[in-house]
Design an enzyme around this catalytic site. Structure first.
Site, PDB file in Angstrom:
ATOM      1  N   ARG A   1       3.871   0.264  13.119  1.00  0.00           N
ATOM      2  CA  ARG A   1       3.587  -1.052  12.568  1.00  0.00           C
ATOM      3  C   ARG A   1       3.696  -0.979  11.045  1.00  0.00           C
ATOM      4  NH1 ARG A   1      -2.063  -4.062  11.416  1.00  0.00           N
ATOM      5  NH2 ARG A   1      -1.125  -5.943  10.569  1.00  0.00           N
TER       6      ARG A   1
ATOM      7  N   GLU B   1      -5.295  -2.199  14.121  1.00  0.00           N
ATOM      8  CA  GLU B   1      -5.825  -1.260  13.120  1.00  0.00           C
ATOM      9  C   GLU B   1      -7.172  -0.751  13.585  1.00  0.00           C
ATOM     10  OE1 GLU B   1      -6.147  -2.471   9.008  1.00  0.00           O
ATOM     11  OE2 GLU B   1      -4.179  -3.446   9.043  1.00  0.00           O
TER      12      GLU B   1
ATOM     13  N   TYR C   1     -13.209  -2.082  12.760  1.00  0.00           N
ATOM     14  CA  TYR C   1     -13.615  -0.800  12.207  1.00  0.00           C
ATOM     15  C   TYR C   1     -15.098  -0.496  12.393  1.00  0.00           C
ATOM     16  CZ  TYR C   1      -9.147  -0.644   9.618  1.00  0.00           C
ATOM     17  OH  TYR C   1      -7.815  -0.604   9.273  1.00  0.00           O
TER      18      TYR C   1
ATOM     19  N   GLN D   1       0.803  -1.216   0.000  1.00  0.00           N
ATOM     20  CA  GLN D   1       0.000   0.000   0.000  1.00  0.00           C
ATOM     21  C   GLN D   1       0.838   1.269   0.000  1.00  0.00           C
ATOM     22  OE1 GLN D   1      -2.693  -1.655   3.327  1.00  0.00           O
ATOM     23  NE2 GLN D   1      -4.026  -0.264   2.208  1.00  0.00           N
TER      24      GLN D   1
ATOM     25  N   HIS E   1       1.209  -9.269   4.815  1.00  0.00           N
ATOM     26  CA  HIS E   1       0.059  -8.380   4.662  1.00  0.00           C
ATOM     27  C   HIS E   1      -0.417  -8.456   3.205  1.00  0.00           C
ATOM     28  CE1 HIS E   1      -1.994  -4.711   6.606  1.00  0.00           C
ATOM     29  NE2 HIS E   1      -2.674  -5.019   5.510  1.00  0.00           N
TER      30      HIS E   1
ATOM     31  N   ASN F   1      -7.906  -6.063  14.483  1.00  0.00           N
ATOM     32  CA  ASN F   1      -8.316  -4.978  13.609  1.00  0.00           C
ATOM     33  C   ASN F   1      -9.836  -4.896  13.642  1.00  0.00           C
ATOM     34  OD1 ASN F   1      -5.641  -4.883  12.917  1.00  0.00           O
ATOM     35  ND2 ASN F   1      -5.926  -5.470  10.770  1.00  0.00           N
TER      36      ASN F   1
ATOM     37  N   ASN G   1      -1.647 -10.690   8.758  1.00  0.00           N
ATOM     38  CA  ASN G   1      -2.648  -9.650   8.934  1.00  0.00           C
ATOM     39  C   ASN G   1      -3.953 -10.090   8.294  1.00  0.00           C
ATOM     40  OD1 ASN G   1      -3.426  -6.647   9.428  1.00  0.00           O
ATOM     41  ND2 ASN G   1      -4.037  -7.046   7.314  1.00  0.00           N
ATOM     42  N   GLU G   2      -5.001 -10.150   9.099  1.00  0.00           N
ATOM     43  CA  GLU G   2      -6.355 -10.446   8.616  1.00  0.00           C
ATOM     44  C   GLU G   2      -6.387 -11.644   7.668  1.00  0.00           C
ATOM     45  OE1 GLU G   2      -8.231  -6.979   7.016  1.00  0.00           O
ATOM     46  OE2 GLU G   2      -7.979  -5.806   8.851  1.00  0.00           O
TER      47      GLU G   2
ATOM     48  N   GLU H   1      -5.518   1.751  -1.487  1.00  0.00           N
ATOM     49  CA  GLU H   1      -6.493   0.995  -0.700  1.00  0.00           C
ATOM     50  C   GLU H   1      -7.051  -0.198  -1.487  1.00  0.00           C
ATOM     51  OE1 GLU H   1      -7.478   0.786   2.335  1.00  0.00           O
ATOM     52  OE2 GLU H   1      -6.136   2.353   3.049  1.00  0.00           O
ATOM     53  N   TRP H   2      -6.136  -1.098  -1.840  1.00  0.00           N
ATOM     54  CA  TRP H   2      -6.486  -2.370  -2.439  1.00  0.00           C
ATOM     55  C   TRP H   2      -7.419  -2.214  -3.640  1.00  0.00           C
ATOM     56  CZ3 TRP H   2      -2.708  -5.032  -0.768  1.00  0.00           C
ATOM     57  CH2 TRP H   2      -2.243  -4.885   0.529  1.00  0.00           C
TER      58      TRP H   2
ATOM     59  N   TRP I   1      -5.083   3.432  11.917  1.00  0.00           N
ATOM     60  CA  TRP I   1      -4.912   3.198  10.484  1.00  0.00           C
ATOM     61  C   TRP I   1      -5.445   4.430   9.754  1.00  0.00           C
ATOM     62  CZ3 TRP I   1      -2.416  -0.282   7.560  1.00  0.00           C
ATOM     63  CH2 TRP I   1      -2.625  -0.208   6.175  1.00  0.00           C
TER      64      TRP I   1
END
Length: 530
Positions: A120, A420, A353, A65, A166, A351, A210-211, A472-473, A465
């Site tokens: 991180r 995050e 949100y 990213q 990630h 993480n 990660n995730e 962003e992907w 984050w």
């Protein structure tokens, strides 16, 4: 810089004045900015206190990213995915991103400017090992890049929290099946060994994955993430089996070979939305629990308690048998594998949100798939605030309830680091006055504080984050999460602090929320910043 600030002010001054007046009014009444849907009164007040001594504040990025520098590493699955027309919302790629490959010193200075305890970041597997296979060669320039980044962090007295994976798998490993190939666990352990050996003395905390849910569900079942496979019914389960073995292999390696020399810790970062049942009926409460088990339990249960959750094992087997197949779509762990994976954590990264309302709904889809297995409907309350991401509705009380659920679901959880937490927007022009993000951090951090002080959850760190706007992907550069505005159109990818960065810095300096007047002073300073 002056022109940037003036433009910001011209665009949003009136909006920020109104937001500030609204915030002051709400705080005066002792209630939070967001609707709390009839939760108990302790959820709807700003809680004034400090975080415990030793609590750590940080901020995060991820290699694909932000790094750019694509010509200086091997090809990975996000190179392939983003260069395929139609996969990325704005047709962009991460070839340049924020160019942190060259601007890492600026990034570290910005972390230091926020007064943070740790940074991180993730390592690009293909930057160290271009093909992903260590016997085929290691990149000395890749090793040098991360050494320079870690050295700069040490100079600024900022701790490193490093993620090994990630989402940017070397493409050659994907050509061999990626995470559906169980032998990838061995390749991951080799890669982890190189990282531990090369960088371990400078790293306090390691995160293996990660995730992993997004890797499995997004990458191999639904296809909205790289590599974009749509293996309905098996993609998530088969890859979870490999990833859990890979995580355990890396953890066991560190524990046996490096822990007594480097004194670091190893954990995993799992993501989860809170699940709020639409009412108190047994059917809807059970549906909310299934939501959480399929979301985080499929990963946390094998690591913290051993094996997959019983409800997942039983449900998937039953639904598989109903289609005439004897062997479950969910792979079975042997007892040796259960013992090998269980206990492989020193901390749990989380993480989180947003939140979902959940109700029971029998799935009638003809084809089997991960979401259908859960027999529920999950949705956002339309009264909740929106953001720049369709999936992200700010619901601050959700993170408190999730943290408390983890405490009771996994009594041996040891400690949690929120790895995050943040919110997006989609500004049409340069704006540093991101009041919704200020509100987000105020209310989410306050709910984390309440989880610690009132609910007695052992949360030891919080990570915003993200440091700056980045790739962003699948949404490319359309969504911005950063506390620093990134000028992607400039060759130097200029970073400029937003109001949310100033606000986060105030919380970090005070180690919490000292008083109502202090908070009002911060909000006034944020307003004047614009």
């Amino acid at each position: 810089m002056e022109e940037l600030f003036n433009l910001c002010c011209l665009n949003v001054l009136l909006r920020n004045v109104r937001s500030f007046i609204f915030t002051v009014t709400i705080l005066t009444l002792g209630t939070a900015v967001f609707m709390l849907n009839g939760l108990p009164s302790e959820y709807d007040k700003i809680y004034f206190d400090q975080f415990p001594a030793g609590f750590r504040f940080g901020i995060a990025t991820a290699s694909y990213q932000v790094e750019g520098g694509a010509s200086h590493r091997g090809k990975n699955i996000w190179d392939t995915f983003s260069h395929t027309p139609g996969n990325i919302e704005d047709g962009s790629t991460g070839d340049e991103a924020c160019d942190s490959f060259r601007n890492y010193e600026t990034d570290v200075k910005n972390v230091a400017a926020l007064g943070l305890d740790f940074y991180r970041f993730s390592i690009s597997w293909s930057r160290l090992i271009p093909t992903g296979v260590i016997s085929e060669g290691i990149s000395e320039s890749g090793l040098d890049y991360y050494h320079k980044l870690l050295n700069k962090l040490e100079e600024e007295k900022i701790e490193a929290m490093v993620t090994l994976y990630h989402w940017d798998l070397p493409q050659k490993l994907q050509d061999y099946g990626g995470w559906t190939n169980v032998s990838l666990a061995e390749r991951f352990q080799e890669y982890a060994d190189l990282c531990f050996k090369s960088f371990g003395p400078k790293v306090k905390r390691w995160i293996t994955f990660n995730e992993p849910r997004e890797t499995s569900l997004g990458g191999y079942e639904i296809g909205y993430m790289a590599p974009g496979y749509k293996l309905h019914g098996t993609g998530t389960y088969n890859t979870s089996y490999t990833i859990l073995r890979a995580h355990a292999a890396a953890y066991r390696l560190y524990a046996e070979r490096y822990r007594n020399l480097q004194f670091g810790e190893v954990g995993i970062t799992l993501n989860c939305d809170w699940a709020q049942p639409v009412d108190n009926s047994v059917a809807n409460r059970d549906a909310a629990d299934r939501f959480l088990q399929w979301y985080i339990g499929i990963w946390a249960h094998p690591i913290l308690l051993g094996d997959y959750p019983a409800v997942i094992k039983e449900t998937v087997k039953s639904k598989t048998n109903a289609k005439g197949f004897r062997k479950s779509r969910l792979p079975e762990f042997s007892q040796d594998e259960i013992d090998y994976i269980k206990g492989t954590f020193d901390f749990l990264g989380l993480n989180s949100y947003t939140t979902r309302m959940v109700q029971y709904k029998q799935c009638s889809d003809e084809d089997d798939h991960y979401n259908c297995d859960q027999d529920l409907r999950a949705f956002a309350d339309p009264s909740w605030p929106t953001s720049g991401s369709s999936w992200l509705r700010p619901v601050p009380w959700g993170i408190r309830k999730l943290l408390s659920w983890i405490k009771h679901q996994y009594p041996n959880y040891r400690e949690i680091v929120v790895t995050e937490n943040g919110v997006s927007d989609r500004p049409e022009s340069v704006t540093l006055c991101d009041q919704p993000r200020v509100n987000f951090f105020q209310n989410y951090l306050n709910n984390v504080l309440m989880a610690i002080r009132i609910d007695e959850v052992n949360v030891v760190g919080y990570t915003a984050w993200s440091l700056m706007d980045n790739f962003e992907w699948a949404h490319g550069y359309t969504e911005r999460f950063g506390l620093f505005w990134t000028s992607f159109d400039r060759p130097d990818k200029l970073r400029t602090m937003k109001a949310s960065g100033l606000f986060y810095k105030k919380i970090v300096e005070s180690r919490g929320f000292p008083s109502k007047q202090t908070l009002l002073d911060w909000l006034e300073e944020v307003d004047n910043y614009c």
